[in-house]
Scaffold this motif. Sequence first.
Motif, PDB file in Angstrom:
ATOM      1  N   SER A 164      34.425  46.488  23.489  1.00 24.23           N
ATOM      2  CA  SER A 164      35.431  47.283  23.949  1.00 24.23           C
ATOM      3  C   SER A 164      35.549  47.133  25.382  1.00 24.23           C
ATOM      4  CB  SER A 164      34.873  48.861  23.834  1.00 24.23           C
ATOM      5  OG  SER A 164      35.933  49.875  24.401  1.00 24.23           O
ATOM      6  N   GLY A 165      34.719  46.884  26.177  1.00 23.57           N
ATOM      7  CA  GLY A 165      34.974  46.415  27.775  1.00 23.57           C
ATOM      8  C   GLY A 165      35.892  45.108  27.783  1.00 23.57           C
ATOM      9  N   ILE A 166      35.837  44.220  27.184  1.00 24.32           N
ATOM     10  CA  ILE A 166      36.382  43.176  26.976  1.00 24.32           C
ATOM     11  C   ILE A 166      38.054  43.322  26.593  1.00 24.32           C
ATOM     12  CG2 ILE A 166      37.004  40.895  25.745  1.00 24.32           C
ATOM     13  CD1 ILE A 166      33.966  40.650  25.548  1.00 24.32           C
ATOM     14  N   GLY A 167      38.296  44.145  25.651  1.00 21.17           N
ATOM     15  CA  GLY A 167      39.455  44.621  25.383  1.00 21.17           C
ATOM     16  C   GLY A 167      40.204  45.393  26.370  1.00 21.17           C
ATOM     17  N   LYS A 168      39.780  46.028  27.213  1.00 21.15           N
ATOM     18  CA  LYS A 168      40.100  46.753  28.250  1.00 21.15           C
ATOM     19  C   LYS A 168      40.466  45.707  29.598  1.00 21.15           C
ATOM     20  CE  LYS A 168      38.418  51.488  27.462  1.00 21.15           C
ATOM     21  NZ  LYS A 168      37.893  51.282  26.187  1.00 21.15           N
ATOM     22  N   LEU A 169      39.296  44.950  29.803  1.00 23.22           N
ATOM     23  CA  LEU A 169      39.662  44.018  30.690  1.00 23.22           C
ATOM     24  C   LEU A 169      40.733  42.942  30.523  1.00 23.22           C
ATOM     25  CD1 LEU A 169      38.456  42.728  33.443  1.00 23.22           C
ATOM     26  CD2 LEU A 169      36.920  41.354  32.081  1.00 23.22           C
ATOM     27  N   SER A 170      41.022  42.766  29.222  1.00 24.53           N
ATOM     28  CA  SER A 170      42.054  41.652  28.902  1.00 24.53           C
ATOM     29  C   SER A 170      43.520  42.419  29.145  1.00 24.53           C
ATOM     30  CB  SER A 170      42.134  41.511  27.292  1.00 24.53           C
ATOM     31  OG  SER A 170      42.201  42.777  26.674  1.00 24.53           O
TER      32      SER A 170
END
Length: 709
Positions: free
Chosen positions: A510-516
Motif C-alpha cells: 500500500s505504501g509503494i502504491g501511494k508513493l508511485s
Amino acid sequence: MGREGAFIWALLGLVAAGAEQESRLVVTQLLPLGVFSHTCLPVWNSYLSSLHLGPGNTGQYLSMLLYREWARYGVFYKFQPIDLIRKYFGEKIGLYFAWLGLYTEFLIPSSVVGIIVFLYGCITIESDIPSKEMCDQRNAFTMCPLCDKFCDYWNLSSACATARASHLFDNPATVFFSIFMALWATMFLEQWKRLQMRLSYFWDLTGLEEEEEHPRPEYETKLLQKKLKNENVRTENSNEVRCNSLFSLILDFIKLELIYLYVSLQIMLTFSAVFGVIVYRITTAAALSFSTNETTRSNVRVTVTATAVIINLVVILILDEIYGAVAKWLTEIEVPKTEKTFEERLILKAFLLKFVNSYAPIFYVTLVALPGGCLMELCIQLSIIMLGKQLIQNNLFEIGIPYLKKLFRKLKDERTEPKEMDTNQSKDPQQWDLDYILEPFTGLTPEYMEMIIQFGFVTLFVASFPLAPLFALLNNIIEVRLDAKKFVTELRRPDTVRAKDIGIWYNILSGIGKLSVIINAFVIAVTSDFIPRLMYQYAYSQNGTMHGFINHTLSYFNVSHLKAGTQPENSPFAQDVLFCRFKDYREPPWSQNQYEFSKQYWAVLSARLAFVILFQNLVMFLSVLVDWMIPDIPKDISEQIKKEKSVLVDFFLKEEHEKLKLIESFIARDKQKHKSGTKGERIRAASFCQFNRSQKGSFASFSSQHTEV
C-alpha cells in the motif's frame, strides 16, 4: 480448481484408508461428468499402480500430485491448486501463492495497456514534429561543447536516433498510462483483500484469533542469563543490583542506537556506490568525447548510460546479498521476543536496505542528474536494472545457489559419516534420509521481497518504461513454477502455520502504491518533455502547432564568452561559430540579464509544479473512489456470513427459549410442590390440634376421676 481439488482431497482420503480400487472407480465414473480435467486420470492411475505406498502416506501422494499438476514448467498455463497447496504446506504458504497468482493475473491487463502505449509511440513517431526538427540537417543547430577544451562543437541532428527512440516512451499516452497504473495498483490491493477474505472464509480462518506466541529460544536464553546474573549479584549487594539493572537498560538503548546507525551507514554505502558510478559517467563521457568518430561523439550519453547501468546492476546484486545477511544479523542482535516480532523487524530492515539499494540510481537519474527531456536515459536505466535483477537474481541465483548448497552438504555428509555396510539401506533409502538432504526452509521473506521490489519497478517508474509490466509478467510465469518446484522438490517440508493475511507485506504494498503516484507525477513533470510541449503549443506557438519547439527550448551562448583555456582545441568550426546552443531557458547574450533564467523558465517551472499537485490529487481521489466502490468482502461471502450469523442467533435464541421453558417448568413444578406441601402441613396441623384436644379431654377426665378417688 476448487471443486476438482476438493474431490481429489476426498479421494486421497480413500487412498489413505486403503481403498485404492474404489478411488480409481470413482475417478473413472466422474471423469465423463467433467468434474476432473483429463490429465487427472492418468496421474491417478500411475500413482495407484506404480507407487504402492499403502495407507497413511497421504502426504506423499499429495506431494506427487502437486508436482505433476503444479510444480512443473510444462503446466504454466494451469491455475494453481491453492486448496491443495494449503492442505500440504499450510495457510501461510497457501496465502503467498494465492497472492503471487493474483498479482501475476493482474499483470496481464497492465501488460496489454503498456504494449498499446508502446505501439502508439511507434505509430506516431513519423508524425512527431520535434523529432523531425531534430533530425532535419537543414536546421543546423550547432550545440556547445560537452566538456572543456577537449570537446568540439556538434550538430543536434547527430542525435536523431536518440530523439526518435525517446518518442517511443515520451509521448502523450505516457500520462494516461501513469494514471492507469496508479488505479491498477489500487484495484490489485482491493481484489487481494476480497480474495483473502474468500480464502479465510473457506479455510475457516475468519474467527482465527491471534494466539499468544511462545518466546523464541534465543530470547528465553538471554532472559535466563540476566536472571542468573541478577541473582548472583543480589546475594552480594542490593545497590549493585539496581546499578546493574540501570546499566543493562542503558546498554540496550545504546545497542538499539548502534543498530540504526549501522543501517544508516549501509545506506550511505549505497549512495557512495552511486557517487562512484557518477564519477565513472563523467570520466567516460570526457574520454569518449575525444573520439574522432562523429557517431561516437553524438551517442556519448547513451553509451555512458548503458555501461554505467551495467556497473550499477553488478553493485546492486552484490549489495543485495550483503544487505540480506546484515539485516538478519542486526535482527538477531536485538533478540526479539517472538517469531512474529523477529520476522517483522527483519522484513523492515531488509526492505529498507534493498529499497534504497535498488532504486537509488534510478532516483538520481529521475530527479537529480537529468534536466527535462531525458526520459530515454531513465528508460535505459530502469530496463537494464529490472531485467538484470529478474534474470540473474530471481532466476539464476534461485536455481543455482540451492543446488550448490545441496551438493556441498551431500558431499560433506558423505565424507564425515562412515559408510554403512547394510546393502538394503543403500538400495532403499528411507524417506527421512531423502528429506534430510534437502535444503532447510528459511521462511517466505526472500520470496515476498523479490516480488515487492518488482512491484516497485512496475509502479514507481512506469511512466518511463511502459513495457515493465510485460517483462514482470513473463518473469512471474516462470517464477510461480520455479517457486513451486523449489517448495515441492528442493526444500524440506515446512511446519504448517495458520495465518489469515499476508501480514506487514500488505502495508508495504500500500505504501509503494501511494508513493508511485508522487514519483510518476515528478517523472512526467520534471524528466519528460510533456509540460514544455504543452506550454509551447498553447502559450508560445504562433499557429498552435509544435513547429519551432526545438528552437524554443534551446538557448544561445556567445562563444567569445568562454573562459580562457576552455575553448575547443583544433576545432574546424571555431572560425565559423559565433553562437552555440544549449538546452535550457536562459536569456540570450544580447539581453541585459544575459544567461539568467528567462520568463519561459519560470512559466514552465510553475506549470510543472501545478501538474504535480493536480496529478497527485486527481489520482489519489480516483484511488479513494475505487477503494470505496469495491467492497472488501465479496457479496456472496458477506451474505453467507450473514446467514450463518442469523442461523447461530436463531439457534442460540432457540436454546435460550428452551432453557427458559425448562426453568419455567421447574418453577411451576416447585410451586405445585409448595402448594401441596402447604396443604399437607395444614392437614397435619389440624389433625395435631385435634389430637391435642382429645389428649386434653382425656387428661381432664382422668384428673377428675383421680380427684374423686
